[in-house]
Design an enzyme around this catalytic site. Structure first.
Site, PDB file in Angstrom:
ATOM      1  N   GLU A  90       0.819  -1.220   0.000  1.00 40.75           N
ATOM      2  CA  GLU A  90       0.000   0.000   0.000  1.00 40.75           C
ATOM      3  C   GLU A  90       0.844   1.258   0.000  1.00 40.75           C
ATOM      4  O   GLU A  90       1.868   1.329   0.661  1.00 40.75           O
ATOM      5  CB  GLU A  90      -0.824   0.052   1.284  1.00 40.75           C
ATOM      6  CG  GLU A  90      -2.034  -0.803   1.242  1.00 40.75           C
ATOM      7  CD  GLU A  90      -2.896  -0.585   2.468  1.00 40.75           C
ATOM      8  OE1 GLU A  90      -3.578  -1.540   2.843  1.00 40.75           O
ATOM      9  OE2 GLU A  90      -2.875   0.513   3.044  1.00 40.75           O
ATOM     10  N   CYS A 103       2.802   8.459   1.936  1.00 38.71           N
ATOM     11  CA  CYS A 103       3.026   7.523   3.043  1.00 38.71           C
ATOM     12  C   CYS A 103       3.456   6.192   2.420  1.00 38.71           C
ATOM     13  O   CYS A 103       2.690   5.536   1.732  1.00 38.71           O
ATOM     14  CB  CYS A 103       1.746   7.380   3.860  1.00 38.71           C
ATOM     15  SG  CYS A 103       1.920   6.222   5.216  1.00 38.71           S
ATOM     16  N   CYS A 114       1.959  -5.160  16.536  1.00 40.44           N
ATOM     17  CA  CYS A 114       1.219  -4.186  17.357  1.00 40.44           C
ATOM     18  C   CYS A 114      -0.257  -4.573  17.343  1.00 40.44           C
ATOM     19  O   CYS A 114      -0.813  -4.852  16.280  1.00 40.44           O
ATOM     20  CB  CYS A 114       1.405  -2.774  16.811  1.00 40.44           C
ATOM     21  SG  CYS A 114       3.128  -2.238  16.850  1.00 40.44           S
ATOM     22  N   CYS A 334      -3.848   2.142   8.114  1.00 40.66           N
ATOM     23  CA  CYS A 334      -2.630   1.452   7.702  1.00 40.66           C
ATOM     24  C   CYS A 334      -2.905  -0.020   7.429  1.00 40.66           C
ATOM     25  O   CYS A 334      -3.339  -0.752   8.294  1.00 40.66           O
ATOM     26  CB  CYS A 334      -1.602   1.551   8.823  1.00 40.66           C
ATOM     27  SG  CYS A 334      -1.779   3.042   9.790  1.00 40.66           S
TER      28      CYS A 334
HETATM   29  N1  SAH Z   1       6.422   0.384  11.951  1.00 43.03           N
HETATM   30  C1  SAH Z   1       6.522   1.810  11.977  1.00 43.03           C
HETATM   31  C2  SAH Z   1       5.876   2.516  10.806  1.00 43.03           C
HETATM   32  C3  SAH Z   1       4.544   2.011  10.342  1.00 43.03           C
HETATM   33  S1  SAH Z   1       3.152   2.328  11.382  1.00 43.03           S
HETATM   34  C4  SAH Z   1       5.996   2.335  13.285  1.00 43.03           C
HETATM   35  O1  SAH Z   1       5.550   1.556  14.113  1.00 43.03           O
HETATM   36  O2  SAH Z   1       6.085   3.534  13.516  1.00 43.03           O
HETATM   37  C5  SAH Z   1       2.878   4.054  11.252  1.00 43.03           C
HETATM   38  C6  SAH Z   1       2.043   4.642  12.392  1.00 43.03           C
HETATM   39  O3  SAH Z   1       0.651   4.289  12.249  1.00 43.03           O
HETATM   40  C7  SAH Z   1       2.477   4.105  13.742  1.00 43.03           C
HETATM   41  O4  SAH Z   1       2.516   5.133  14.690  1.00 43.03           O
HETATM   42  C8  SAH Z   1       1.372   3.106  14.025  1.00 43.03           C
HETATM   43  O5  SAH Z   1       1.340   2.801  15.363  1.00 43.03           O
HETATM   44  C9  SAH Z   1       0.162   3.835  13.490  1.00 43.03           C
HETATM   45  N2  SAH Z   1      -1.033   2.989  13.309  1.00 43.03           N
HETATM   46  C10 SAH Z   1      -1.083   1.669  13.089  1.00 43.03           C
HETATM   47  N3  SAH Z   1      -2.359   1.239  13.019  1.00 43.03           N
HETATM   48  C11 SAH Z   1      -3.151   2.323  13.209  1.00 43.03           C
HETATM   49  C12 SAH Z   1      -4.564   2.525  13.232  1.00 43.03           C
HETATM   50  N4  SAH Z   1      -5.404   1.526  13.048  1.00 43.03           N
HETATM   51  N5  SAH Z   1      -5.007   3.776  13.448  1.00 43.03           N
HETATM   52  C13 SAH Z   1      -4.143   4.818  13.606  1.00 43.03           C
HETATM   53  N6  SAH Z   1      -2.805   4.681  13.568  1.00 43.03           N
HETATM   54  C14 SAH Z   1      -2.296   3.450  13.374  1.00 43.03           C
END
Ligand code: SAH
Length: 344
Positions: A90, A103, A114, A334
């Protein structure tokens, strides 16, 4: 076949010298590739026919294919791109008032685990290579060309953990930043990590002025262990000193990202702990409205809670912003588009 989109100018020079060519030849090629946007070696008219044949035989300038394109009512573009091996990734373009922000994904899937994130629904299959990440920008620029626009900012915040693919991401960032390639200023580039301490320090030693964002999301180990698996490997007492070291090395401020999850991390008690935790670092906080992911069961915090949380931080000297939302009428969170698509 080597895809030339993946080479920094230094690496292209190295390659041309191996080919018995000159440094000047590498610069010529770089100009054709980026300034002139040529994809066919035969159009490179100041390069000898004989060497163009060599180029055609061993090298290519292929971009990813657009597999799905969604455009939201606010102009957000979300793409599912297909790589040479069929992997899908994506890429999103967000239109802020200050510019067009791409992005970018850094891996196919993600194994950081996570608990709130849609990207992790599909485990990491492989790292993305520099030419594939450059391809994400090229495809967006092709789409933007129609309206005489281009990508002006890059955030490595798509699927994947950039610091789990460090060298490829750094090559990508160098190409994006290169005056003779995309010429996007370092301060317009941000890499976001879930918190891998040795790479945070290494990033500080690069001598680049690129921004760093840390996905913190919780102010103590007990809570962070629950929502971010990475915290078990690198708890806060290891992460925060690494961030401090980065700030010393790079002489740059960092941003902590903090997703506001209803009844999980949105209390004033959490705000208080957060201030204590990050006080020793020089940082901003970016509060992120949660994009609900069906599978995970979390909900977004109420607006009044977000506001109170922000007020508390600001009152205690922490500059705080709330992330603007984009593309809510398409699969904006994301990894959502890809996850939906691959589950069928
Ligand atoms: N792995 C890296 C970059 C990708 S995630 C990181 O963890 O920073 C990019 C950002 O989007 C991170 O802060 C992540 O925690 C957040 N993110 C992931 N899922 C999300 C969601 N469902 N809603 C909002 N932010 C989200």
């Amino acid at each position: 076949m080597i895809n030339l989109y993946g080479l920094t100018l230094d690496k292209l020079v190295e390659l041309m010298l191996q080919e018995g060519q000159t440094k000047y030849r590498a610069k010529q090629l770089f100009t054709w590739i980026y300034e002139k946007g040529v994809t066919d070696f035969d159009e490179m008219s100041d390069i000898s026919k004989a060497f163009r044949e060599v180029l055609k035989e061993k090298y290519c300038l292929e971009k990813p294919k657009v597999f799905i394109k969604q455009i939201a009512s606010d102009g957000t573009i979300k793409l599912l791109l297909e790589m040479e091996d069929g992997a899908k990734i994506e890429t999103v373009l967000m239109r802020y008032n200050y510019g067009n922000v791409a992005c970018v994904s850094s891996q196919v899937g993600c194994s950081m685990g996570c608990s709130f994130c849609a990207s992790g629904l599909l485990k990491k299959q492989r790292n993305l290579l520099p030419h594939e990440m450059v391809g994400e920008i090229l495809v967006l620029n092709d789409l933007l060309k129609e309206s005489n626009e281009r990508v002006t900012h890059v955030v490595v915040m798509g699927t994947g953990e950039p610091f789990d693919n460090y060298d490829n991401v750094m090559d990508f960032v160098r190409i994006v930043n290169d005056q003779k390639a995309f010429a996007i200023g370092a301060r317009h580039i941000t890499v976001s990590t879930c918190g891998i301490p040795d790479k945070i320090i290494k990033y500080g030693q690069e001598g680049l002025q690129i921004n760093l964002a840390i996905s913190l999301h919780a102010p103590n180990n007990e809570l962070r262990n629950r929502i971010m698996k990475i915290n078990k490997a690198y708890p806060l007492e290891v992460l925060i000193p690494a961030v401090k070291k980065y700030i010393e090395l790079a002489d740059r401020r960092v941003t902590y990202e903090y997703i506001m999850l209803k009844d999980v991390n949105d209390s004033l008690e959490c705000a208080k702990e957060l201030v204590e935790l990050i006080k020793p670092t020089y940082a901003y906080v970016n509060l992120i409205p949660y994009n609900p992911v069906d599978e995970h069961g979390y909900q977004r915090a109420e607006n009044s809670k977000v506001k109170a949380f922000m007020d508390y931080l600001m009152k205690h000297g922490v500059t705080t912003t709330i992330r603007k939302e984009f593309g809510t009428d398409i699969d904006a969170a994301c990894g959502q588009l890809r996850a939906k698509n691959q589950r069928g």
